[in-house]
Design a protein around this motif. Structure first.
Motif, short mmCIF file in Angstrom:
data_model
loop_
_atom_site.label_atom_id
_atom_site.label_comp_id
_atom_site.label_asym_id
_atom_site.label_seq_id
_atom_site.Cartn_x
_atom_site.Cartn_y
_atom_site.Cartn_z
N LEU A 8 7.10 -7.77 -11.42
CA LEU A 8 8.30 -8.65 -11.71
C LEU A 8 8.28 -8.72 -13.26
O LEU A 8 9.55 -8.71 -13.97
N ILE A 9 7.11 -8.74 -13.84
CA ILE A 9 7.13 -8.57 -15.42
C ILE A 9 7.84 -7.12 -15.79
O ILE A 9 8.52 -7.32 -16.82
N ALA A 10 7.56 -6.02 -15.14
CA ALA A 10 7.88 -4.81 -15.43
C ALA A 10 9.60 -4.80 -15.52
O ALA A 10 10.33 -4.01 -16.27
N SER A 36 14.45 -11.73 -11.15
CA SER A 36 12.99 -11.66 -11.62
C SER A 36 12.44 -12.87 -12.18
O SER A 36 11.15 -13.19 -11.90
N LEU A 37 13.12 -13.52 -13.12
CA LEU A 37 12.54 -14.66 -13.74
C LEU A 37 12.47 -15.82 -12.81
O LEU A 37 11.30 -16.45 -12.88
N GLN A 38 13.40 -16.05 -12.09
CA GLN A 38 13.18 -16.91 -11.01
C GLN A 38 11.92 -16.67 -10.03
O GLN A 38 11.05 -17.65 -9.86
N THR A 39 11.90 -15.53 -9.56
CA THR A 39 10.59 -15.16 -9.02
C THR A 39 9.39 -15.08 -9.65
O THR A 39 8.25 -15.68 -9.03
N LEU A 40 9.33 -14.99 -10.87
CA LEU A 40 8.26 -14.85 -11.73
C LEU A 40 7.71 -16.33 -11.74
O LEU A 40 6.19 -16.47 -11.82
N ARG A 41 8.58 -17.21 -11.79
CA ARG A 41 7.98 -18.74 -11.98
C ARG A 41 7.22 -19.00 -10.57
O ARG A 41 6.12 -19.56 -10.85
N THR A 42 7.65 -18.76 -9.55
CA THR A 42 6.87 -18.86 -8.09
C THR A 42 5.67 -18.04 -8.11
O THR A 42 4.64 -18.32 -7.90
N GLU A 65 0.91 -1.26 -0.08
CA GLU A 65 0.09 0.27 -0.05
C GLU A 65 0.81 1.36 0.00
O GLU A 65 0.31 2.38 -0.39
N SER A 66 2.17 1.09 0.47
CA SER A 66 2.99 2.24 0.52
C SER A 66 3.87 2.51 -0.80
O SER A 66 4.83 2.94 -0.91
N TYR A 67 3.24 1.95 -1.83
CA TYR A 67 3.68 1.72 -3.15
C TYR A 67 5.45 1.02 -3.06
O TYR A 67 6.27 1.39 -3.85
N GLY A 68 5.37 0.07 -2.32
CA GLY A 68 6.69 -0.67 -2.14
C GLY A 68 7.05 -1.56 -2.96
O GLY A 68 8.41 -1.58 -3.48
N VAL A 69 6.13 -2.20 -3.95
CA VAL A 69 6.72 -3.03 -4.78
C VAL A 69 7.59 -2.15 -5.97
O VAL A 69 8.52 -2.84 -6.59
N ARG A 70 7.09 -0.80 -6.36
CA ARG A 70 7.60 -0.16 -7.28
C ARG A 70 8.90 0.10 -6.96
O ARG A 70 9.99 0.25 -7.44
N SER A 71 9.07 0.79 -5.62
CA SER A 71 10.20 1.25 -4.85
C SER A 71 11.52 0.05 -5.06
O SER A 71 12.55 0.42 -5.26
N ILE A 72 10.76 -1.12 -4.35
CA ILE A 72 11.68 -2.30 -4.55
C ILE A 72 12.34 -2.97 -5.84
O ILE A 72 13.26 -3.12 -5.97
N ALA A 73 11.28 -2.81 -6.62
CA ALA A 73 11.61 -3.22 -7.85
C ALA A 73 12.61 -2.24 -8.75
O ALA A 73 13.49 -2.93 -9.29
N GLU A 74 12.54 -1.14 -8.45
CA GLU A 74 13.23 -0.04 -9.13
C GLU A 74 14.79 -0.18 -8.49
O GLU A 74 15.76 -0.14 -9.41
N PHE A 75 14.92 -0.45 -7.29
CA PHE A 75 16.17 -0.55 -6.54
C PHE A 75 16.74 -1.95 -6.94
O PHE A 75 17.99 -1.84 -7.39
N GLU A 94 19.18 -10.26 -1.77
CA GLU A 94 18.29 -9.77 -0.64
C GLU A 94 16.92 -9.19 -1.20
O GLU A 94 15.84 -9.67 -0.35
N VAL A 95 17.09 -8.54 -2.16
CA VAL A 95 15.90 -7.93 -2.61
C VAL A 95 14.85 -9.00 -3.27
O VAL A 95 13.68 -9.14 -3.07
N GLN A 96 15.25 -10.21 -3.78
CA GLN A 96 14.69 -11.37 -4.32
C GLN A 96 13.98 -11.86 -3.34
O GLN A 96 12.68 -12.29 -3.39
N ILE A 97 14.47 -12.12 -1.99
CA ILE A 97 13.90 -12.67 -1.07
C ILE A 97 12.63 -11.66 -0.39
O ILE A 97 11.61 -12.68 -0.01
N LEU A 98 12.91 -10.87 -0.51
CA LEU A 98 11.66 -9.78 -0.15
C LEU A 98 10.34 -9.74 -1.29
O LEU A 98 9.33 -9.90 -0.53
N LEU A 99 10.82 -9.68 -2.55
CA LEU A 99 9.90 -9.94 -3.50
C LEU A 99 9.33 -11.36 -3.21
O LEU A 99 7.99 -11.32 -3.46
#
Length: 442
Positions: A190-192, A205-211, A145-155, A167-172
């Motif tokens: 993840l697609i973006a 991102s591809l690894q996490t996308l499978r999950t 809700e805090s626009y976290g996905v966007r901030s985390i993905a950009e990082f 570490e970011v992958q673990i969070l996502l």
């Protein structure tokens, strides 16, 4: 009344807090060092005992200072580690709520986007977000809700440290599990990420996308185009993950679009290949660079992916016959500008020839006995043995197995969609390589 022992403990706490309040940056840094060394791994009850039931008084000072100095980066690593001791302590829900109530999540997310902050500090921020996300569904929702996905993905896309990216992958991965309200948001994020410039970020991102794909259950229309474009990579670890995701995606409603897209990549558009021709004619040194032309890397990867899919699923292999995959594979085998395209296409065609008699018949007739014998003897090394005339034969082939199947009324697959005759791009591609071959003979 409090005992003398309790009064002494309270006095020590007040003295400690006063020292903190009066200390400058250097002194506070020393206080944090001591706190980290002596309290790492303690439970919430143990922290309360350490601070005479007033641990929250120190935590609120830490969070207040964090909000004041996080943009400068001063002592940020020690400050975040100290807060982490509170948040990760067993039975620390009270501390977690206190941290969130003062906007802790927003502060951590803002740290990720600040250019002046060190990578190590940002990694510590990611670890705190992991702790928060792992505390339960409502906390994952708060991050999203805090626009976290966007901030985390950009990082993830911008990070230069592979350790931090992991570490970011673990969070996502944590955010996509047990988070039904926002799992689609993470999936789209993840697609973006797939077109980003960082190979490590693409791989993760591809690894996490499978999950995420297995959890979400439905596909987003953009995933096919994004995954196919990833095949332009020169990084084999990224290509591997892309093909693994493609193997999963054939079990979803995008199967038709995916197979059609893969076959189309075997014959690059004239717009793509025409970029190469003037360079070859004007500068022979550029010939060394053509092997890395993205469109040819994509062509080779597509041939490899088609082979992987065909070998793992006969129904998919049969369906691709209707998409004129045999014609397209032979055309790719005639691409003398990229040996790996020739090799991968040849190996994949070998499977289709061995599996389907109708393919064997058409390929033999199109190649001619001499070339076909070379192909049968060693498909993998064929590209090293053929001459320019034989390469022209492959590039200009007219094989149409799908037409033969339609005329005979044979259906190899329950799915039945048909890709029409060779289009303008295919003809232009064939003409281009025929021209290149004839020039090579002069």
């Amino acid at each position: 009344m409090t005992s003398i022992k309790e009064q002494a403990a309270i006095s020590r706490l007040l003295s400690f807090l006063q020292d903190w309040d009066n200390a400058g940056k250097v002194a506070r840094s020393h206080i944090l060092n001591t706190f980290i060394e002596t309290n790492q791994g303690k439970t919430a009850p143990e922290l309360e005992q350490e601070f005479s039931q007033g641990a929250s008084l120190f935590l609120v000072r830490l969070t207040t200072w964090l909000r004041l100095i996080y943009m400068t980066g001063s002592c940020l690593d020690k400050l975040l580690k100290s807060i982490g001791i509170f948040l990760s302590a067993v039975s620390s829900n009270r501390y977690l709520i206190e941290f969130l109530e003062v906007g802790g999540v927003l502060t951590l997310l803002e740290i990720l986007g600040l250019e002046k902050i060190k990578e190590e500090d940002k990694k510590e921020s990611i670890r705190l977000l992991q702790v928060i996300a792992n505390s339960g569904r409502k906390y994952k929702e708060l991050i999203c809700e805090s626009y976290g996905v966007r901030s985390i993905a950009e990082f993830l896309a911008k990070s230069k440290s592979e350790e931090t990216q992991e570490e970011v992958q673990i969070l996502l991965d944590s955010l996509v599990h047990g988070n039904p309200k926002y799992q689609n948001q993470v999936y789209k994020g993840l697609i973006a990420l797939l077109p980003c410039a960082s190979p490590k970020a693409q791989q993760l991102s591809l690894q996490t996308l499978r999950t995420a794909q297995s959890i979400v259950g439905t596909t987003h229309p953009s995933i096919v185009d994004c995954v196919l474009k990833v095949l332009r990579t020169m990084h084999l670890e990224v290509q591997y993950e892309a093909i693994e995701l493609i193997k999963d995606l054939v079990n979803y409603d995008v199967c038709q679009a995916l197979l059609k897209g893969l076959v189309a990549l075997l014959i690059p558009s004239v717009k793509e290949t025409s970029k190469l021709q003037p360079k070859i004619l004007n500068d022979s040194a550029v010939l060394q660079l053509t092997a890395n032309l993205p469109v040819f890397l994509q062509q080779a990867a597509a041939a490899k992916a088609i082979g992987v899919l065909a070998r793992s699923n006969t129904s998919v292999a049969e369906e691709m016959l209707h998409l004129r995959v045999v014609h397209s594979l032979m055309a790719a085998m005639g691409n003398t500008d990229h040996s790996n395209s020739q090799r991968q296409a040849s190996l994949t065609l070998e499977y289709f020839v061995q599996m389907f008699p109708v393919v064997e018949e058409h390929v033999r007739r199109s190649m001619g006995e001499e070339l076909y014998a070379l192909f049968l003897s060693n498909a993998e090394d064929l590209y090293m043995k053929i001459d320019s005339i034989q390469a022209d034969i492959l590039a200009a082939n007219k094989v149409n197995v799908s037409k033969a199947l339609s005329i005979s009324g044979v259906s190899y697959s329950n799915m039945s969609f048909y890709l029409g005759p060779c289009g303008e791009d295919q003809l232009a591609y064939t003409t281009y390589f025929q021209k290149e071959g004839s020039e090579g003979k002069e």
